[in-house]
Write a protein that holds these residues in place. Structure first.
Motif, PDB file in Angstrom:
ATOM      1  N   SER A  41       0.801  -1.241   0.000  1.00  0.00           N
ATOM      2  CA  SER A  41       0.000   0.000   0.000  1.00  0.00           C
ATOM      3  C   SER A  41       0.828   1.283   0.000  1.00  0.00           C
ATOM      4  N   LEU A  42       1.941   1.269  -0.720  1.00  0.00           N
ATOM      5  CA  LEU A  42       2.752   2.483  -0.819  1.00  0.00           C
ATOM      6  C   LEU A  42       2.768   3.053  -2.233  1.00  0.00           C
ATOM      7  N   GLY A  43       1.990   2.429  -3.133  1.00  0.00           N
ATOM      8  CA  GLY A  43       1.890   2.960  -4.485  1.00  0.00           C
ATOM      9  C   GLY A  43       3.118   2.732  -5.330  1.00  0.00           C
ATOM     10  N   MET A  44       4.000   1.820  -4.898  1.00  0.00           N
ATOM     11  CA  MET A  44       5.215   1.530  -5.661  1.00  0.00           C
ATOM     12  C   MET A  44       5.841   0.242  -5.164  1.00  0.00           C
ATOM     13  N   VAL A  45       6.769  -0.294  -5.960  1.00  0.00           N
ATOM     14  CA  VAL A  45       7.532  -1.460  -5.564  1.00  0.00           C
ATOM     15  C   VAL A  45       8.979  -1.258  -5.999  1.00  0.00           C
ATOM     16  N   THR A  46       9.911  -1.653  -5.144  1.00  0.00           N
ATOM     17  CA  THR A  46      11.324  -1.560  -5.514  1.00  0.00           C
ATOM     18  C   THR A  46      11.743  -2.863  -6.194  1.00  0.00           C
ATOM     19  N   VAL A  47      12.584  -2.725  -7.187  1.00  0.00           N
ATOM     20  CA  VAL A  47      13.117  -3.896  -7.890  1.00  0.00           C
ATOM     21  C   VAL A  47      14.572  -4.051  -7.443  1.00  0.00           C
ATOM     22  N   GLN A  48      14.850  -5.157  -6.762  1.00  0.00           N
ATOM     23  CA  GLN A  48      16.172  -5.347  -6.172  1.00  0.00           C
ATOM     24  C   GLN A  48      16.741  -6.727  -6.524  1.00  0.00           C
ATOM     25  N   GLN A  49      18.063  -6.784  -6.490  1.00  0.00           N
ATOM     26  CA  GLN A  49      18.755  -8.064  -6.668  1.00  0.00           C
ATOM     27  C   GLN A  49      20.014  -8.051  -5.804  1.00  0.00           C
ATOM     28  N   ASP A  50      20.092  -9.022  -4.927  1.00  0.00           N
ATOM     29  CA  ASP A  50      21.231  -9.122  -4.003  1.00  0.00           C
ATOM     30  C   ASP A  50      21.420  -7.832  -3.202  1.00  0.00           C
ATOM     31  N   GLY A  51      20.308  -7.222  -2.789  1.00  0.00           N
ATOM     32  CA  GLY A  51      20.364  -6.014  -1.985  1.00  0.00           C
ATOM     33  C   GLY A  51      20.628  -4.743  -2.761  1.00  0.00           C
ATOM     34  N   ARG A  52      20.823  -4.856  -4.068  1.00  0.00           N
ATOM     35  CA  ARG A  52      21.069  -3.669  -4.895  1.00  0.00           C
ATOM     36  C   ARG A  52      19.775  -3.186  -5.520  1.00  0.00           C
ATOM     37  N   LEU A  53      19.590  -1.875  -5.526  1.00  0.00           N
ATOM     38  CA  LEU A  53      18.403  -1.285  -6.136  1.00  0.00           C
ATOM     39  C   LEU A  53      18.612  -1.193  -7.647  1.00  0.00           C
ATOM     40  N   LEU A  54      17.729  -1.850  -8.404  1.00  0.00           N
ATOM     41  CA  LEU A  54      17.804  -1.808  -9.858  1.00  0.00           C
ATOM     42  C   LEU A  54      16.816  -0.810 -10.442  1.00  0.00           C
ATOM     43  N   GLY A  55      15.701  -0.613  -9.743  1.00  0.00           N
ATOM     44  CA  GLY A  55      14.691   0.303 -10.258  1.00  0.00           C
ATOM     45  C   GLY A  55      13.448   0.279  -9.395  1.00  0.00           C
ATOM     46  N   ILE A  56      12.431   1.033  -9.813  1.00  0.00           N
ATOM     47  CA  ILE A  56      11.143   1.020  -9.123  1.00  0.00           C
ATOM     48  C   ILE A  56      10.025   0.977 -10.161  1.00  0.00           C
ATOM     49  N   PHE A  57       8.862   0.583  -9.689  1.00  0.00           N
ATOM     50  CA  PHE A  57       7.663   0.581 -10.525  1.00  0.00           C
ATOM     51  C   PHE A  57       6.550   1.191  -9.680  1.00  0.00           C
ATOM     52  N   THR A  58       5.908   2.243 -10.209  1.00  0.00           N
ATOM     53  CA  THR A  58       4.926   2.997  -9.431  1.00  0.00           C
ATOM     54  C   THR A  58       3.532   2.938 -10.049  1.00  0.00           C
ATOM     55  N   ASP A  59       2.573   3.503  -9.332  1.00  0.00           N
ATOM     56  CA  ASP A  59       1.211   3.610  -9.864  1.00  0.00           C
ATOM     57  C   ASP A  59       1.211   4.349 -11.193  1.00  0.00           C
ATOM     58  N   GLY A  60       2.056   5.403 -11.284  1.00  0.00           N
ATOM     59  CA  GLY A  60       2.136   6.161 -12.527  1.00  0.00           C
ATOM     60  C   GLY A  60       2.669   5.320 -13.668  1.00  0.00           C
ATOM     61  N   ASP A  61       3.672   4.461 -13.371  1.00  0.00           N
ATOM     62  CA  ASP A  61       4.203   3.561 -14.400  1.00  0.00           C
ATOM     63  C   ASP A  61       3.127   2.583 -14.865  1.00  0.00           C
ATOM     64  N   LEU A  62       2.310   2.121 -13.923  1.00  0.00           N
ATOM     65  CA  LEU A  62       1.237   1.177 -14.256  1.00  0.00           C
ATOM     66  C   LEU A  62       0.261   1.801 -15.247  1.00  0.00           C
ATOM     67  N   ARG A  63      -0.128   3.050 -15.011  1.00  0.00           N
ATOM     68  CA  ARG A  63      -1.065   3.704 -15.923  1.00  0.00           C
ATOM     69  C   ARG A  63      -0.480   3.816 -17.323  1.00  0.00           C
ATOM     70  N   ARG A  64       0.841   4.020 -17.396  1.00  0.00           N
ATOM     71  CA  ARG A  64       1.469   4.140 -18.716  1.00  0.00           C
ATOM     72  C   ARG A  64       1.531   2.804 -19.465  1.00  0.00           C
ATOM     73  N   VAL A  65       1.800   1.707 -18.757  1.00  0.00           N
ATOM     74  CA  VAL A  65       1.944   0.419 -19.456  1.00  0.00           C
ATOM     75  C   VAL A  65       0.594  -0.191 -19.820  1.00  0.00           C
ATOM     76  N   ILE A  66      -0.469   0.220 -19.131  1.00  0.00           N
ATOM     77  CA  ILE A  66      -1.801  -0.299 -19.479  1.00  0.00           C
ATOM     78  C   ILE A  66      -2.132   0.028 -20.928  1.00  0.00           C
ATOM     79  N   ASP A  67      -1.762   1.215 -21.379  1.00  0.00           N
ATOM     80  CA  ASP A  67      -2.060   1.633 -22.753  1.00  0.00           C
ATOM     81  C   ASP A  67      -1.244   0.862 -23.787  1.00  0.00           C
ATOM     82  N   GLN A  68      -0.190   0.180 -23.337  1.00  0.00           N
ATOM     83  CA  GLN A  68       0.677  -0.536 -24.276  1.00  0.00           C
ATOM     84  C   GLN A  68       0.220  -1.975 -24.528  1.00  0.00           C
TER      85      GLN A  68
END
Length: 321
Positions: free
Chosen positions: A230-257
């Motif tokens: 319930s924070l409107g985002m998720v962190t993408v991690q591997q071995d404790g390293r931050l690779l990226g994030i995905f947010t509610d705003g990103d979700l709205r953009r990919v729905i159209d794709q």
């Protein structure tokens, strides 16, 4: 009721008091510098005193000094004659306010102050008054005319004394290198304290509250984690390293794709260079970054590792905004 032009009176009052301050600025001399150096060398505390309207100004000057790094307090001159002189020591500096420089309650204290060995800074509108004569340093705060049309009620003169006190406090603040954090330490209970003291690590979501997923996980799996945390985002991690994030705003953009959420890995649609903030930074700085970049959450890092997530709602609940 007399027909009165209230706005004209207000503007006249402003003009008279502004003129008084302009004249005061022009009259500043080396006495002000001497007062600052004396106060900077004070081994005790600064005691501010004044009678009547000057007493109210003295109260404010003492409070301003105390909150900006110069230990100070107010002593009523009448009470000082009945026991409160015991609050003053030879290591202190007394700032005495009197527009005339001849107020009985103030003048009667001057020999006692000198006998204690305390230094005396006088603030008056009379360079030849008893207060001016007996002071170690005298700051002239005279005005040509009170804003009162009868030239009786202390108005321009109290404004002049107040501004002189502010000038002393700010000069000392800068000379001491007084910081925003020092200021907040003096104001821990108010909104200023919250803005200047509250750190990100205090209100961030850490540990199991961090929405986290690996880069091979599908968008569908990422959405499940986002919903659970319930924070409107998720962190993408591997071995404790931050690779990226995905947010509610990103979700709205990919729905159209028209992407297959179950088959597409989150790494294909994540934001690879997310905004972040160190855990030791102030919550106010996190708010500034969110507002500047028009985002609602930040990844919190500590020694290059993900330590948590802070959301705009966390900052608002903490009363920083």
């Amino acid at each position: 009721m007399k027909n009165t032009n209230f706005l004209a009176i207000a503007k006249r009052t402003f003009d008279l008091e502004i003129s008084a301050l302009t004249a005061l600025e022009q009259s500043l001399d080396d006495q002000f510098e001497r007062a600052c150096l004396l106060l900077l060398g004070c081994k005790g505390r600064v005691v501010v005193t004044g009678m009547g309207k000057s007493g109210h100004i003295a109260h404010k000057i003492a409070a301003t000094l105390a909150s900006t790094g110069t230990p100070a307090f107010f002593v009523h001159p009448g009470e000082a004659s009945h026991g409160d002189m015991g609050m003053i020591t030879g290591a202190d500096i007394v700032i005495a306010l009197s527009n005339s420089g001849e107020v009985r309650e103030i003048v009667s204290l001057l020999p006692l102050i000198k006998r204690l060995g305390a230094s005396l800074i006088g603030m008056s509108g009379n360079n030849h008054s008893s207060l001016a004569t007996l002071s170690d340093v005298h700051l002239y705060c005279g005005v040509e005319q009170e804003a009162c049309p009868l030239n009786l009620a202390p108005t321009s003169s109290t404004t002049a004394a107040l501004v002189m006190g502010d000038a002393l406090a700010i000069a000392l603040l800068e000379a001491r290198g007084f910081s925003a954090e020092d200021f907040a330490f003096s104001h821990p209970g108010g909104s200023l304290g919250r803005k200047l003291l509250l750190k990100v690590e205090t209100i961030m979501h850490g540990g199991d509250e961090i929405p986290m997923i690996n880069p091979e996980a599908s968008i569908s799996e990422a959405l499940m984690v986002m919903t659970q945390k319930s924070l409107g985002m998720v962190t993408v991690q591997q071995d404790g390293r931050l690779l990226g994030i995905f947010t509610d705003g990103d979700l709205r953009r990919v729905i159209d794709q028209k992407i297959d959420f179950a088959a597409t890995p989150i790494s294909a649609v994540m934001h690879a260079q997310p905004r972040s903030i160190d855990a030791a930074q102030l919550a106010a700085q996190a708010l500034y970054l969110m507002e500047e970049h028009k985002i609602t959450s930040l990844v919190v890092t500590q020694e290059d590792a993900v330590a948590g997530v802070i959301h705009m709602h966390d900052i608002l609940r903490a009363g920083v905004a």
